[in-house]
Write a protein that holds these residues in place. Structure first.
Motif, PDB file in Angstrom:
ATOM      1  N   ILE A   1      -3.685   9.993  -6.479  1.00  0.00           N
ATOM      2  CA  ILE A   1      -2.915   8.746  -6.495  1.00  0.00           C
ATOM      3  C   ILE A   1      -2.038   8.653  -5.259  1.00  0.00           C
ATOM      4  N   ALA A   2      -1.410   9.765  -4.899  1.00  0.00           N
ATOM      5  CA  ALA A   2      -0.554   9.752  -3.707  1.00  0.00           C
ATOM      6  C   ALA A   2      -1.377   9.439  -2.464  1.00  0.00           C
ATOM      7  N   LYS A   3      -2.562  10.033  -2.401  1.00  0.00           N
ATOM      8  CA  LYS A   3      -3.423   9.793  -1.245  1.00  0.00           C
ATOM      9  C   LYS A   3      -3.849   8.320  -1.189  1.00  0.00           C
ATOM     10  N   ALA A   4      -4.212   7.775  -2.352  1.00  0.00           N
ATOM     11  CA  ALA A   4      -4.665   6.387  -2.397  1.00  0.00           C
ATOM     12  C   ALA A   4      -3.540   5.442  -1.985  1.00  0.00           C
ATOM     13  N   ARG A   5      -2.323   5.783  -2.385  1.00  0.00           N
ATOM     14  CA  ARG A   5      -1.198   4.918  -2.055  1.00  0.00           C
ATOM     15  C   ARG A   5      -1.040   4.783  -0.533  1.00  0.00           C
ATOM     16  N   SER A   6      -1.119   5.916   0.168  1.00  0.00           N
ATOM     17  CA  SER A   6      -0.922   5.825   1.625  1.00  0.00           C
ATOM     18  C   SER A   6      -2.139   5.183   2.286  1.00  0.00           C
ATOM     19  N   GLU A   7      -3.327   5.437   1.731  1.00  0.00           N
ATOM     20  CA  GLU A   7      -4.534   4.828   2.289  1.00  0.00           C
ATOM     21  C   GLU A   7      -4.501   3.304   2.107  1.00  0.00           C
ATOM     22  N   LEU A   8      -3.997   2.857   0.957  1.00  0.00           N
ATOM     23  CA  LEU A   8      -3.901   1.415   0.724  1.00  0.00           C
ATOM     24  C   LEU A   8      -2.952   0.768   1.716  1.00  0.00           C
ATOM     25  N   GLN A   9      -1.866   1.483   2.044  1.00  0.00           N
ATOM     26  CA  GLN A   9      -0.923   0.940   3.030  1.00  0.00           C
ATOM     27  C   GLN A   9      -1.603   0.760   4.382  1.00  0.00           C
ATOM     28  N   ARG A  10      -2.461   1.731   4.716  1.00  0.00           N
ATOM     29  CA  ARG A  10      -3.160   1.636   5.995  1.00  0.00           C
ATOM     30  C   ARG A  10      -4.114   0.429   5.990  1.00  0.00           C
ATOM     31  N   LEU A  11      -4.872   0.271   4.890  1.00  0.00           N
ATOM     32  CA  LEU A  11      -5.821  -0.838   4.799  1.00  0.00           C
ATOM     33  C   LEU A  11      -5.092  -2.173   4.837  1.00  0.00           C
ATOM     34  N   GLU A  12      -3.921  -2.202   4.203  1.00  0.00           N
ATOM     35  CA  GLU A  12      -3.116  -3.413   4.189  1.00  0.00           C
ATOM     36  C   GLU A  12      -2.699  -3.772   5.617  1.00  0.00           C
ATOM     37  N   ARG A  13      -2.299  -2.742   6.381  1.00  0.00           N
ATOM     38  CA  ARG A  13      -1.892  -2.950   7.763  1.00  0.00           C
ATOM     39  C   ARG A  13      -3.069  -3.429   8.608  1.00  0.00           C
ATOM     40  N   ASP A  14      -4.197  -2.756   8.452  1.00  0.00           N
ATOM     41  CA  ASP A  14      -5.332  -3.047   9.322  1.00  0.00           C
ATOM     42  C   ASP A  14      -5.994  -4.386   9.036  1.00  0.00           C
ATOM     43  N   TYR A  15      -6.059  -4.769   7.773  1.00  0.00           N
ATOM     44  CA  TYR A  15      -6.863  -5.945   7.429  1.00  0.00           C
ATOM     45  C   TYR A  15      -6.054  -7.071   6.795  1.00  0.00           C
ATOM     46  N   GLY A  16      -4.754  -6.881   6.638  1.00  0.00           N
ATOM     47  CA  GLY A  16      -3.961  -7.928   5.995  1.00  0.00           C
ATOM     48  C   GLY A  16      -4.305  -8.117   4.535  1.00  0.00           C
ATOM     49  N   LEU A  17      -4.692  -7.028   3.866  1.00  0.00           N
ATOM     50  CA  LEU A  17      -5.045  -7.114   2.445  1.00  0.00           C
ATOM     51  C   LEU A  17      -3.847  -6.679   1.599  1.00  0.00           C
ATOM     52  N   GLU A  18      -2.847  -7.544   1.507  1.00  0.00           N
ATOM     53  CA  GLU A  18      -1.661  -7.127   0.759  1.00  0.00           C
ATOM     54  C   GLU A  18      -1.892  -7.275  -0.735  1.00  0.00           C
ATOM     55  N   VAL A  19      -1.480  -6.255  -1.475  1.00  0.00           N
ATOM     56  CA  VAL A  19      -1.465  -6.350  -2.934  1.00  0.00           C
ATOM     57  C   VAL A  19      -0.592  -5.211  -3.445  1.00  0.00           C
ATOM     58  N   ASP A  20       0.189  -5.502  -4.493  1.00  0.00           N
ATOM     59  CA  ASP A  20       1.090  -4.495  -5.041  1.00  0.00           C
ATOM     60  C   ASP A  20       0.281  -3.413  -5.753  1.00  0.00           C
ATOM     61  N   PRO A  21       0.339  -2.157  -5.276  1.00  0.00           N
ATOM     62  CA  PRO A  21      -0.533  -1.121  -5.850  1.00  0.00           C
ATOM     63  C   PRO A  21      -0.230  -0.822  -7.314  1.00  0.00           C
ATOM     64  N   ASP A  22       0.958  -1.162  -7.786  1.00  0.00           N
ATOM     65  CA  ASP A  22       1.307  -0.835  -9.167  1.00  0.00           C
ATOM     66  C   ASP A  22       1.164  -2.019 -10.119  1.00  0.00           C
ATOM     67  N   ALA A  23       0.674  -3.149  -9.604  1.00  0.00           N
ATOM     68  CA  ALA A  23       0.490  -4.309 -10.473  1.00  0.00           C
ATOM     69  C   ALA A  23      -0.692  -4.061 -11.404  1.00  0.00           C
ATOM     70  N   VAL A  24      -0.614  -4.600 -12.616  1.00  0.00           N
ATOM     71  CA  VAL A  24      -1.719  -4.488 -13.563  1.00  0.00           C
ATOM     72  C   VAL A  24      -2.683  -5.641 -13.287  1.00  0.00           C
ATOM     73  N   ILE A  25      -3.977  -5.320 -13.264  1.00  0.00           N
ATOM     74  CA  ILE A  25      -4.991  -6.282 -12.837  1.00  0.00           C
ATOM     75  C   ILE A  25      -4.912  -7.600 -13.596  1.00  0.00           C
ATOM     76  N   GLU A  26      -4.791  -7.547 -14.933  1.00  0.00           N
ATOM     77  CA  GLU A  26      -4.893  -8.802 -15.696  1.00  0.00           C
ATOM     78  C   GLU A  26      -3.720  -9.735 -15.418  1.00  0.00           C
ATOM     79  N   GLN A  27      -2.668  -9.218 -14.754  1.00  0.00           N
ATOM     80  CA  GLN A  27      -1.553 -10.100 -14.422  1.00  0.00           C
ATOM     81  C   GLN A  27      -1.665 -10.673 -13.012  1.00  0.00           C
ATOM     82  N   LEU A  28      -2.723 -10.319 -12.301  1.00  0.00           N
ATOM     83  CA  LEU A  28      -2.901 -10.827 -10.947  1.00  0.00           C
ATOM     84  C   LEU A  28      -3.776 -12.080 -10.963  1.00  0.00           C
TER      85      LEU A  28
END
Lengths: 323, 510
Positions: B115-142
């Motif tokens: 989970i820790a690894k995924a969190r930092s990897e998601l930040q990188r992807l968000e930076r590189d591609y502009g794919l912002e999303v709250d990593p702790d949000a529950v899917i059905e509420q998005l």
């Protein structure tokens, strides 16, 4: 002081009586969290109890009894898995079938092998899981309150009791802190997501029902080797179904499951203790009233006192790849 | 030119008697966006499922980045760097974004580190591609747009170089779709290869570099997008010339047939889905209601047509009231001249297990012409069904066939034939061309215009903005249960898109 002693004694038997429920309930939790409904808990427990009683009587070892109970129960769990995972059959029908097979075959085999009216022979001490005394239990037994709680309530149970309660945090840890648990929860909610992530839905669900089988075997062994000294026909007495009710009541979560099982165990213990003795205000209450309480509670709770219990979304549905 | 990212040669796949893919060859060049277009049932999804290891081809070969590759399971596809965003999202709805992203790619048996690894990897992807999303949000509420972003993140987290998107814009607002296209363009700039499956010609023209057209299980053509036209692609898809623009004269509105006043509807959870809505539909006009799915359109037509009880408000049909808050039921309304083509033909409009002739009279089955005494007159029903099959070009033309065996477009024609043939004064139509192929869309649109020209009042609901714009004489836009604007048929897509997103006027957006 006498009142306090009564309370401790009731709580003590609450613990003993809730153990088979707890083991069966946690067993059901693994299977149902993976999307396989299992109303065959009762049957697996019963078959496990018979296997435990028979093996312990023949081999004279409680451990052999436990091993045989787990083996038989896992075998039945795999039958359920084969029907509902591999062949995508109806999970309720398969579970009912296992209950019938267990109820019938335990009596027939018991009569054929031991000729005691479907019972297994009474077990001597080495064939049972006896009480385990915690250190200093005897020494502190006379210390008021704390000592009493320690020696009566916490100490002096069979090994399987400690195992059952240890399974609660362990199950929580497995479900929420391990890869296996993450996948198990996912496959019960959306097996297609698991499949497209490159994980085998069938193998995952088989592992879940094997966990169920193991714990049902422990539950059966506890009935035959710890709570009683041998197998008696129909000795599960609907505990598998009460465990299912507790599972729904707990919304498929381990710690609330323990609370629910303790509650049912407490009602059982209270029935035994209070049955026949006069109560304040209401006077003498028939013992049947107390005996019915756990079942009445089951109906009342399931009828909506617990709020909406949302089962795993893929529960009960066989997984078929879509085009 | 660099070697192909994906090369398929001679792919065949049959399901029973259906030859879903027939000798398919396909070459997708690295670092491009490649569109695959075709009608429903043309075999696009089957082909992509083969590429993703969901099915195995009966014959043929797959090469990824020039290397021959066997793809038997999704795992093989992931290992080869192929990621897929499915039409129906493959997400666990009550899991968080992080849990969904790591599912199946956890690495270690314990979750803490992954989970820790995924969190930092998601930040990188968000930076590189502009794919912002709250990593702790529950899917059905998005919102769906973000759920789709999670699907893309899942693929990228697994190191996908080649991204397949199956009908990605079906559930998106125009603004969300534009955002998705910007993301895809950025992925392309980073050297990723994108395969876009769609049946929307406009998307193909807007974003792809090359396009392949499939028809009836065969790959009929591959074109450079810059060298083709919408008309050519439509013709290749259908196999004949198609009129993309509906031809219609001016409307001739007459008396008010259907009047809705202050209608409020709540759903089963008690959420107000339709909020104080008022409008009229006149004879001889088509009133279109545009809006992103889930903004109350469904509840609105369900309540008008007597399926869902309204909380308050008045509806009149030909001047006399409909008891929408009480006892209105579809049968009564049908007798009073209101016909309803429901949005969901599978669950509401048809009984798929019934024969075609049975569905063609469903709801009208107690009309005297279908009865002989207390029993159904089967001969009359079959004759009537044959007549409708003729008139509405339903294929195959066999009234005894089980309805489930008809294609989506023909199932829709069965419903339309039933409702239009009853000669109603008011026709309520929900999503008339959802899941319907281009050829049938043309036919259905013509029929709706015919109804209008015969002086019927038509209320149309659709999430396809093009459809609303080309058919409607007046366009109402619904957002969050309210009607936020009315426009004429010449309203621009951008203007309607803003209204659909809840922006009241253009000025407010700027």
């Amino acid at each position: 002081m006498e009142f306090f002693t009564t309370i401790v004694q009731i709580l003590d038997s609450t613990v003993r009586l809730s153990v088979p429920l707890l083991l069966a309930c946690l067993a059901g939790l693994y299977s149902e969290r993976s999307g396989i409904f299992d109303i065959g808990l009762e049957g697996k427990m019963l078959a496990g109890a018979f296997a435990a009683g028979a093996a312990a009587a023949v081999m004279g070892s409680a451990w052999a009894g436990l091993a045989m109970a787990v083996l038989i129960s896992v075998g039945l769990a795999l039958v359920h898995g084969f029907a509902s995972i591999t062949h995508r059959g109806n999970q309720i029908v398969s579970g009912v079938a296992i209950n019938f097979v267990a109820a019938g075959s335990t009596i027939i085999l018991g009569q054929a092998w031991f000729s005691q009216g479907g019972r297994t022979p009474s077990l001597a001490a080495e064939g049972r899981f006896g009480a385990v005394n915690l250190p200093f239990a005897d020494a502190v037994a006379d210390v008021p309150i704390v000592g009493q709680i320690y020696s009566e309530l916490l100490s002096g149970h069979s090994l399987l009791v400690y195992f059952a309660f240890a399974m609660v945090p362990f199950t929580w840890w497995v479900l929420f802190r391990t890869r296996f648990g993450l996948r198990l929860r996912a496959v019960g909610e959306n097996p297609a997501a698991v499949d497209t992530a490159g994980i085998s839905v069938a193998w995952l669900r088989y592992r879940a029902v094997i966990c169920t089988g193991i714990l049902c075997g422990f539950a059966g062994a506890y009935l035959a080797l710890a709570m009683n000294a041998g197998f008696v026909k129909d000795m599960t007495a609907g505990r598998g179904f009460i465990a299912l009710a507790a599972l729904i009541f707990a919304k498929w979560r381990p710690v609330p499951a323990m609370m629910a099982c303790l509650l049912f165990g407490f009602l059982d213990a209270a029935a035994i203790r209070l049955g026949g003795s006069p109560l304040p205000i209401v006077g003498r209450v028939p013992v049947q009233f107390f005996q019915a309480l756990p079942y009445v509670l089951t109906v009342v709770l399931l009828a909506g006192f617990i709020g909406k219990a949302i089962p795993p979304r893929a529960g009960g549905q066989p997984y078929v790849k879509e085009r | 030119m660099a070697e192909a990212a994906i090369e398929l040669v001679g792919i065949n796949k049959s399901f029973g008697a259906v030859h879903a893919n027939r000798d398919i060859d396909l070459k997708v060049h690295r670092g491009t966006i490649h569109g695959i277009i075709g009608e429903n049932g043309a075999g696009k999804s089957t082909l992509m499922s083969i590429l993703y290891g969901f099915y195995q081809a009966d014959s043929g070969s797959i090469s990824v980045n020039g290397k021959p590759t066997t793809i038997d399971t999704p795992n093989d596809a992931i290992a080869a760097g192929i990621g897929m965003v499915h039409q129906h999202f493959m997400l666990v709805e009550n899991f968080t974004v992080l849990e969904n992203v790591i599912l199946g790619a956890e690495g270690e048996p314990l979750l803490n580190t992954s989970i820790a690894k995924a969190r930092s990897e998601l930040q990188r992807l968000e930076r590189d591609y502009g794919l912002e999303v709250d990593p702790d949000a529950v899917i059905e509420q998005l919102p769906v747009g973000l759920q789709q972003r999670v699907e893309i993140l899942k693929a990228l987290y697994r190191g996908a170089d080649i991204l397949i998107l199956d009908e990605p814009t079906g559930v998106l607002t125009p603004a969300e779709a534009d955002h998705l296209f910007r993301i895809l363009a950025q992925l392309k700039d980073e050297g990723k290869t994108v395969v876009l499956i769609t049946h929307k010609l406009r998307e193909i023209m807007a974003i792809t570099d090359a396009v392949s057209v499939m028809r009836q299980g065969e790959m009929v053509a591959t074109r450079k997008t810059s060298e083709t036209t919408v008309e050519e692609l439509a013709e290749l898809m259908v196999g004949r010339r198609v009129l993309l623009r509906v031809e219609k004269g001016d409307a001739n509105p007459g008396d008010v047939k259907l009047a809705v006043r202050n209608l409020t509807v709540r759903d089963s959870r008690g959420v107000t889905m339709v909020d104080n809505v008022s409008f009229d539909v006149r004879a001889g006009e088509i009133v279109g209601i545009a809006g992103v799915a889930g903004n109350g359109q469904s509840e609105l037509i369900e309540s008008i047509s007597g399926i869902r009880r309204a909380l308050s408000g008045e509806v009149t049909l030909d001047g006399s009231p409909i008891d929408v808050t009480g006892t209105a039921d579809p049968g009564e309304l049908r007798e009073r001249g209101m016909a309803h083509v429901p949005e969901d033909r599978h669950h509401v409009g048809l009984v798929l297990q019934f024969e075609e002739n049975e569905n063609s009279i469903l709801g009208y089955h107690d009309k005297p012409q279908y009865l002989s005494g207390p029993l159904l007159n089967r001969d009359a029903i079959v004759a009537d069904a044959k007549d409708k099959i003729e008139k509405y070009d339903i294929r195959p033309g066999n009234p005894m066939l089980k309805t489930a065996n008809f294609s989506g477009g023909n199932q829709q024609k069965i419903v339309l034939a039933r409702e239009m043939d009853a000669d109603p004064g008011v026709l309520i139509v929900g999503q008339p061309t959802r899941g319907v192929d281009v050829g049938a869309i043309e036919f259905i649109h013509k029929r709706l215009i015919d109804m209008r020209d015969q002086g019927k009042a038509v209320l149309l609901i659709s999430v396809e903005l093009d459809e609303i714009r080309s058919l409607s004489d007046r366009i109402l836009v619904m957002f969050d249960g309210r009607i936020v604007g009315e426009r004429g048929p010449d309203a621009t897509e951008g203007e309607l898109g803003l209204l659909m997103a809840g922006v009241e006027s253009k000025e407010a957006a700027e």
